[in-house]
Write an enzyme that holds these catalytic residues in place. Structure first.
Site, short mmCIF file in Angstrom:
data_model
loop_
_atom_site.label_atom_id
_atom_site.label_comp_id
_atom_site.label_asym_id
_atom_site.label_seq_id
_atom_site.Cartn_x
_atom_site.Cartn_y
_atom_site.Cartn_z
CG ASP A 97 -0.09 -0.20 2.52
OD1 ASP A 97 1.12 0.08 2.51
OD2 ASP A 97 -0.67 -0.65 3.52
CD GLU A 119 0.67 -6.55 3.37
OE1 GLU A 119 0.63 -5.31 3.34
OE2 GLU A 119 1.53 -7.16 4.05
CD GLU A 133 0.41 4.46 4.47
OE1 GLU A 133 -0.51 5.17 4.93
OE2 GLU A 133 1.61 4.71 4.65
CG HIS A 213 6.56 4.37 9.75
ND1 HIS A 213 5.67 4.52 8.72
CD2 HIS A 213 6.55 3.05 10.04
CE1 HIS A 213 5.16 3.35 8.39
NE2 HIS A 213 5.68 2.44 9.18
NE ARG A 215 3.52 11.18 3.82
CZ ARG A 215 4.67 10.67 3.42
NH1 ARG A 215 5.02 9.45 3.77
NH2 ARG A 215 5.52 11.38 2.69
CG HIS A 246 10.89 5.57 9.74
ND1 HIS A 246 11.12 6.49 8.75
CD2 HIS A 246 10.22 4.55 9.16
CE1 HIS A 246 10.61 6.03 7.61
NE2 HIS A 246 10.04 4.86 7.84
#
Ligand code: UD1
Ligand code: UDP
Length: 372
Positions: A97, A119, A133, A213, A215, A246
């Site tokens: 994604d 996936e 995503e 991480h 967003r 990250h």
């Protein structure tokens, strides 16, 4: 007739989950297989390529510091054109994604290749979480020909959206294939990354492993998360928080500003995959917003607190190994303390579960493609 396969990925988790597929196709007669990395990630991608010994045939090398969704998306679509025209793949494999997944799918669709989505079918049913995503998944599903769904839940999501049943295959998640392969490699080889972790953390009894991480957590979410981790560390001096940070600057700034210098918080660089698997195995509790870690940890019997409000991976939540705690400070602190203070709860959450597969996902994907 030889089938031409192009496998495309760009970020750390896609690389981990595609690595066993690359190996399987490269060893398979009747296929000409090439690998294209977009370089959406650089250092974190290269760590994975190195461990799994993958040498890409095409490297678009696109990452720039603090990249935007606009520039990344348009660059991937534009740069993929030359790769697709050079190789002319019959099938393009994408995973998951990310922006790489969605943009490489659009480019492949324009080129006329058939898209195979690994996936497939994960959904939170909230277009804005995870962002972007959830949208990436839906766009990819809309234009791909074959959907490799990890679980029956993901298959059901696709069927509800009108995807034809004969184009869906339930395979389990390829992350379990990658994890099992890595555990076997770790058992039979010596890795300098693991040796140095052993020296640094081998003696730590109570480790809390953290990654983050997303967003949608950037900004206030990360400030909350860091304040929560600080409080957990200060309230529990016999615990050590180990946090591979990250490389996204939106993550690093709040993390280092708030957590650097606290004696039982250890901020370290993103770890090579075998080293991270070692850390997961060593840890008592995992706190994360990662998708992949939610899938791996149940296989290792580690309780996971997920710093998100929704998940597209309900299977481990239903199995009781994963608990959603959101990104508010009070709830993260409360649920972590609960696990620390209640051994019965801890035991219940650390039962081994394997809702994401048996390590044979790649075999199932390959068998399906061979019959086309
Ligand atoms: C991306 C994916 C996300 C996935 C995550 C896995 C998108 C929109 N986001 O998020 O779905 O879960 O990867 O980690 O596709 N950076 C480096 N070196 C690296 C990697 C990143 O310096 O090896 C820094 C760069 O400044 C880069 C920034 O991180 O611009 C953001 O990278 P990006 O891939 O856009 O977003 P992630 O947060 O990594
Ligand atoms: N991982 C790793 N090194 C680290 C942190 C994570 O190799 O320092 C692995 C982890 O085991 C999992 C994947 O990276 O397989 C998850 O990546 P990330 O959390 O960046 O992305 P997501 O899964 O959320 O898309």
């Amino acid at each position: 007739m030889t089938k031409k396969i192009l496998i495309v990925f760009g970020t750390r988790p896609e690389a981990i989950k595609m690595a066993p597929l690359v190996k399987a196709f490269k060893n398979q007669e009747g296929f000409e297989t090439r690998v294209c990395v977009t370089g959406q990630h650089r250092e974190m991608l290269d760590q994975v390529l190195h461990f799994f010994d993958i040498k890409p045939d095409y490297d678009l090398n696109l990452m720039v510091s603090n990249q935007t969704l606009y520039s990344l998306t348009s660059l991937i679509i534009t740069e993929m054109k030359a790769v697709l025209e050079d190789f002319g793949p019959d099938y393009v494999f994408v995973h998951g994604d990310t922006t790489t997944t969605m943009a490489a799918s659009i480019a492949s669709f324009y080129h006329g290749s058939k898209i195979c989505h690994i996936e497939a079918g994960l959904r939170t049913h909230d277009l804005y979480a995870p962002f972007p995503e959830e949208a990436n998944r839906k766009i990819t599903s809309a234009i791909c020909s074959y959907h490799f769904a990890p679980t029956t839940t993901s298959e059901q999501n696709l069927l509800r959206e009108g995807v034809l049943p004969e184009s869906i295959v339930i395979t389990g998640n390829t992350v379990i294939d990658a994890l099992l392969e890595s555990v076997a490699l770790i058992d039979s080889n010596s890795y300098p990354e693991i040796e140095s972790l052993k020296t640094e953390f081998g003696g730590v009894q109570n480790m809390i492993l953290v990654t983050g991480h997303r967003r949608e957590n950037h900004g206030q979410g990360f400030l909350n998360i860091c304040e929560a981790l600080k409080e957990i560390a200060l309230n529990n001096p016999s615990y050590t928080i180990v946090y591979p940070v990250h490389l996204n600057p939106n993550v690093r700034k709040p993390v280092f500003d708030i957590l650097e210098g606290i004696s039982n918080i250890r901020l370290i660089e993103p770890q090579a995959y075998p080293a991270f698997v070692w850390l997961m195995n060593q840890s008592k509790i995992i706190i994360t917003d990662s998708g992949g870690v939610q899938e791996e940890a149940p296989s290792l019997g580690k309780p996971v607190l997920v710093m998100r409000d929704t998940t597209e991976r309900p299977e481990a939540v239903e199995a009781g190994t994963v608990l959603l705690v959101g990104s508010e400070k009070a709830e993260i602190v409360k649920q972590t303390q609960n696990l620390i203070d209640h051994p019965d709860l801890y035991l219940k959450m650390s039962l081994l579960h394997n809702p994401y597969g048996d390590g044979k996902a790649i075999e199932k994907i390959l068998n399906f493609i061979k019959k086309l």
